[in-house]
Design a protein around this motif. Structure first.
Motif, PDB file in Angstrom:
ATOM      1  N   ILE A  32      17.305  36.419 -42.106  1.00  0.00           N
ATOM      2  CA  ILE A  32      16.675  35.746 -40.973  1.00  0.00           C
ATOM      3  C   ILE A  32      16.925  36.624 -39.757  1.00  0.00           C
ATOM      4  O   ILE A  32      18.072  36.849 -39.379  1.00  0.00           O
ATOM      5  CB  ILE A  32      17.254  34.336 -40.763  1.00  0.00           C
ATOM      6  N   GLU A  33      15.861  37.162 -39.184  1.00  0.00           N
ATOM      7  CA  GLU A  33      16.007  38.021 -38.010  1.00  0.00           C
ATOM      8  C   GLU A  33      16.283  37.199 -36.768  1.00  0.00           C
ATOM      9  O   GLU A  33      17.072  37.586 -35.924  1.00  0.00           O
ATOM     10  CB  GLU A  33      14.760  38.877 -37.831  1.00  0.00           C
ATOM     11  N   HIS A  34      15.581  36.081 -36.609  1.00  0.00           N
ATOM     12  CA  HIS A  34      15.862  35.146 -35.523  1.00  0.00           C
ATOM     13  C   HIS A  34      15.272  33.791 -35.845  1.00  0.00           C
ATOM     14  O   HIS A  34      14.373  33.671 -36.673  1.00  0.00           O
ATOM     15  CB  HIS A  34      15.361  35.658 -34.164  1.00  0.00           C
ATOM     16  N   ALA A  35      15.811  32.793 -35.181  1.00  0.00           N
ATOM     17  CA  ALA A  35      15.313  31.424 -35.317  1.00  0.00           C
ATOM     18  C   ALA A  35      15.438  30.745 -33.961  1.00  0.00           C
ATOM     19  O   ALA A  35      16.504  30.771 -33.348  1.00  0.00           O
ATOM     20  CB  ALA A  35      16.116  30.666 -36.370  1.00  0.00           C
ATOM     21  N   TYR A  36      14.322  30.203 -33.488  1.00  0.00           N
ATOM     22  CA  TYR A  36      14.291  29.487 -32.222  1.00  0.00           C
ATOM     23  C   TYR A  36      13.780  28.079 -32.488  1.00  0.00           C
ATOM     24  O   TYR A  36      12.907  27.882 -33.325  1.00  0.00           O
ATOM     25  CB  TYR A  36      13.358  30.168 -31.218  1.00  0.00           C
ATOM     26  N   ALA A  37      14.303  27.122 -31.751  1.00  0.00           N
ATOM     27  CA  ALA A  37      13.879  25.730 -31.933  1.00  0.00           C
ATOM     28  C   ALA A  37      13.399  25.169 -30.608  1.00  0.00           C
ATOM     29  O   ALA A  37      13.958  25.477 -29.554  1.00  0.00           O
ATOM     30  CB  ALA A  37      15.050  24.896 -32.466  1.00  0.00           C
ATOM     31  N   GLY A  38      12.350  24.340 -30.679  1.00  0.00           N
ATOM     32  CA  GLY A  38      11.848  23.694 -29.479  1.00  0.00           C
ATOM     33  C   GLY A  38      10.544  22.963 -29.736  1.00  0.00           C
ATOM     34  O   GLY A  38       9.925  23.097 -30.790  1.00  0.00           O
ATOM     35  N   TRP A  39      10.144  22.190 -28.752  1.00  0.00           N
ATOM     36  CA  TRP A  39       8.934  21.389 -28.825  1.00  0.00           C
ATOM     37  C   TRP A  39       7.698  22.265 -28.642  1.00  0.00           C
ATOM     38  O   TRP A  39       7.710  23.187 -27.830  1.00  0.00           O
ATOM     39  CB  TRP A  39       8.944  20.319 -27.741  1.00  0.00           C
TER      40      TRP A  39
END
Length: 164
Positions: A32-39
């Motif tokens: 996983i290079e990156h993971a962002y969370a949000g609406w």
């Protein structure tokens, strides 16, 4: 002579310690290079081509939703690099929302293609309270069919930091 020998031994010990803490020569095939969370608002997924074709244009992203007909929701934007063969996986998202201290689990079941892929994993419809609700903590595991965790990522608050 003793000083030189002691220096050589210290240097060798330092190299051994560095080698022990260095990353492996062969990195894991799935990362996983990156993971962002949000609406994300539903309208953010609409592209002009959809007006002509009637089909959602994903722009090369792999979009998976808990309720496929509902676009607005809490999304995990995850870039995954797979240097191995295509593999069916389960992407398990565990999330703690402000209204409950208990983690809820959601599972998506894509085939992980070779190379870099961008996934939008959406908790949509009744699975997320609304745009003003933010996750307290989350964890994402990519698991193969045998149950082996291939890669994982988590928010800072998912677990107590070491040493505290």
């Amino acid at each position: 002579m003793r000083v030189i020998l002691a220096g050589v031994l210290l240097a060798a010990a330092g190299l051994s310690a560095a080698a022990a803490s260095a990353p492996p020569d062969h990195p894991q095939p799935v990362q996983i290079e990156h993971a962002y969370a949000g609406w994300r608002e539903a309208v953010s997924f609409k592209r002009i081509s959809e007006y002509f074709t009637g089909r959602e244009n994903t722009g090369g992203e792999i979009i998976l939703r808990t309720h496929p007909t509902e676009r607005g929701g809490y999304y995990f934007l995850v870039r995954v690099d797979n240097t191995g063969a295509p593999v069916p996986v389960k992407m398990n998202v565990r999330i703690i929302s402000p209204d409950s201290g208990v983690a809820r689990s959601f599972t998506f079941s894509p085939t992980l293609p070779v190379g870099r892929s961008l996934f939008d994993l959406g908790l949509t419809g009744p699975d997320w309270p609304g745009k003003n609700t933010h996750a307290v903590a989350w964890r994402l595991d990519i698991v193969d069919n045998a149950g082996n965790v291939l890669a994982s990522e988590k928010s800072y608050l998912w677990e107590k930091p070491a040493g505290l």
